[in-house]
Design a protein around this motif. Sequence first.
Motif, PDB file in Angstrom:
ATOM      1  N   GLU A 100      26.489  25.132  74.365  1.00 29.78           N
ATOM      2  CA  GLU A 100      25.676  26.051  74.991  1.00 29.78           C
ATOM      3  C   GLU A 100      24.552  24.627  75.049  1.00 29.78           C
ATOM      4  O   GLU A 100      24.123  23.903  73.628  1.00 29.78           O
ATOM      5  N   ASP A 101      23.735  25.105  75.960  1.00 31.02           N
ATOM      6  CA  ASP A 101      22.901  23.588  76.589  1.00 31.02           C
ATOM      7  C   ASP A 101      21.630  25.031  76.908  1.00 31.02           C
ATOM      8  O   ASP A 101      21.377  25.198  78.406  1.00 31.02           O
ATOM      9  N   LYS A 102      20.574  25.302  76.397  1.00 28.90           N
ATOM     10  CA  LYS A 102      19.600  26.313  76.492  1.00 28.90           C
ATOM     11  C   LYS A 102      18.455  25.651  77.279  1.00 28.90           C
ATOM     12  O   LYS A 102      17.835  26.142  78.133  1.00 28.90           O
ATOM     13  N   ASP A 103      17.916  24.397  76.833  1.00 24.02           N
ATOM     14  CA  ASP A 103      16.921  23.535  77.922  1.00 24.02           C
ATOM     15  C   ASP A 103      17.471  22.823  78.444  1.00 24.02           C
ATOM     16  O   ASP A 103      16.998  22.602  79.427  1.00 24.02           O
ATOM     17  N   GLY A 104      19.024  22.996  79.427  1.00 18.99           N
ATOM     18  CA  GLY A 104      19.163  22.096  80.215  1.00 18.99           C
ATOM     19  C   GLY A 104      18.914  20.767  80.423  1.00 18.99           C
ATOM     20  O   GLY A 104      18.720  20.104  81.322  1.00 18.99           O
ATOM     21  N   ASP A 105      19.050  20.438  79.498  1.00 24.27           N
ATOM     22  CA  ASP A 105      18.962  18.498  79.724  1.00 24.27           C
ATOM     23  C   ASP A 105      20.548  18.071  79.379  1.00 24.27           C
ATOM     24  O   ASP A 105      20.317  16.621  79.726  1.00 24.27           O
ATOM     25  N   GLY A 106      20.855  18.631  79.431  1.00 28.06           N
ATOM     26  CA  GLY A 106      22.701  18.187  79.797  1.00 28.06           C
ATOM     27  C   GLY A 106      23.661  18.051  78.236  1.00 28.06           C
ATOM     28  O   GLY A 106      24.432  17.702  78.923  1.00 28.06           O
ATOM     29  N   ILE A 107      22.899  17.918  77.557  1.00 28.02           N
ATOM     30  CA  ILE A 107      23.734  18.586  75.838  1.00 28.02           C
ATOM     31  C   ILE A 107      23.537  18.948  75.470  1.00 28.02           C
ATOM     32  O   ILE A 107      22.302  20.141  75.612  1.00 28.02           O
ATOM     33  N   GLY A 108      24.788  19.626  74.620  1.00 29.91           N
ATOM     34  CA  GLY A 108      24.610  21.111  74.508  1.00 29.91           C
ATOM     35  C   GLY A 108      24.077  21.054  72.533  1.00 29.91           C
ATOM     36  O   GLY A 108      24.010  19.676  71.506  1.00 29.91           O
ATOM     37  N   SER A 109      23.794  22.077  72.123  1.00 27.05           N
ATOM     38  CA  SER A 109      23.564  22.372  70.281  1.00 27.05           C
ATOM     39  C   SER A 109      25.356  22.395  70.034  1.00 27.05           C
ATOM     40  O   SER A 109      26.301  22.156  70.593  1.00 27.05           O
ATOM     41  N   GLY A 127      25.500  17.525  70.537  1.00 25.62           N
ATOM     42  CA  GLY A 127      24.552  16.338  69.863  1.00 25.62           C
ATOM     43  C   GLY A 127      22.749  16.331  70.398  1.00 25.62           C
ATOM     44  O   GLY A 127      22.385  15.574  69.215  1.00 25.62           O
ATOM     45  N   ASP A 128      22.725  17.578  71.055  1.00 23.87           N
ATOM     46  CA  ASP A 128      21.050  17.932  71.086  1.00 23.87           C
ATOM     47  C   ASP A 128      20.299  18.221  69.693  1.00 23.87           C
ATOM     48  O   ASP A 128      20.454  19.322  68.948  1.00 23.87           O
ATOM     49  N   CYS A 129      19.561  17.314  69.045  1.00 27.27           N
ATOM     50  CA  CYS A 129      18.948  17.647  67.999  1.00 27.27           C
ATOM     51  C   CYS A 129      17.403  19.006  68.121  1.00 27.27           C
ATOM     52  O   CYS A 129      17.716  19.062  67.075  1.00 27.27           O
ATOM     53  N   HIS A 130      17.281  19.288  69.625  1.00 27.94           N
ATOM     54  CA  HIS A 130      16.582  20.104  69.680  1.00 27.94           C
ATOM     55  C   HIS A 130      16.416  20.528  71.208  1.00 27.94           C
ATOM     56  O   HIS A 130      16.250  20.001  72.026  1.00 27.94           O
ATOM     57  N   ASP A 131      17.777  21.729  70.692  1.00 33.80           N
ATOM     58  CA  ASP A 131      17.676  22.363  71.978  1.00 33.80           C
ATOM     59  C   ASP A 131      16.962  23.521  72.967  1.00 33.80           C
ATOM     60  O   ASP A 131      17.423  24.213  73.182  1.00 33.80           O
ATOM     61  N   GLY A 132      16.053  23.059  72.134  1.00 33.83           N
ATOM     62  CA  GLY A 132      14.528  23.940  72.894  1.00 33.83           C
ATOM     63  C   GLY A 132      13.603  22.852  73.453  1.00 33.83           C
ATOM     64  O   GLY A 132      12.584  23.608  73.889  1.00 33.83           O
TER      65      GLY A 132
HETATM   66 CA   LIG Z   1      19.907  20.753  75.503  1.00 32.55          CA
END
Ligand SMILES: [Ca+2]
Length: 231
Positions: A100-109, A127-132
């Motif tokens: 899931e990539d909630k913040d749309g930066d291309g990297i998921g939680s 690997g997103d350490c802050h998906d917000g």
């Molecule tokens: Ca993300």
Amino acid sequence: MMSSRTLALALVLPLTACMLAESYDFDGYQLAPGAGQGGAGAAGEAGAGGEVSGSSGQAGAGAGGEAGAGAGGESGSSGQAGAGGEAGAAGCGSLFDAFEDKDGDGIGSEVSKKLCAPEAGWVFQKGDCHDGNKDVYPGQLSFFAQPYTDLNGGPSFDYNCDGNEQVTGAVEAIKVCNKPFCDQGKEGYEENAAPLGKVNRLCGSTVKVKCEGSGAACGATKSEGPAVGCR
Ligand SMILES: [Ca+2]
Ligand SMILES: [Ca+2]
């Protein structure tokens, strides 16, 4: 000697048995396709199971799905088997772990599910350490002058999620200017006075420092500079 009545029975009974046998065969012929359809449906269910098991199950998902769908369409009584066929038909050739990539930066939680085709809001790299916060993700190359609030509620400049806070360029922290050569006039930045949690105290500093003068006159000249960026 066999009487004419007995002879007639002897002739009729085999014929009746033959007719019964034909009738039985006829009924059996009607039943046989139904049984075959059910079996096809069961193959569909097995195909659905293939979704979970990985590559060895992928071929089963496709073949099983088609057979199951056909059986369900021809026979109402084998509807359950048909349902199994639908499950197989809904499968796909290749399943991927999607995150899931909630913040749309291309990297998921770490939140994941199985997908066989791209889906909005889900990506194939985690690997997103802050998906917000869309500025925070592994591979971030930019440096930032302001910290963000990490998942523990504290400030952080670790915008690239590698666990450290790298200072842009070759900015050096200057605490003193050493005599007698006044550190050859080196320049750098003053560290922030108050520690910000685990934050590298150079990050965000706007106090430029230059060692100037010589001998007893050596001292640090401070001026306002652009904030030190980190990631
Ligand atoms: Ca993300
Ligand atoms: Ca970092």
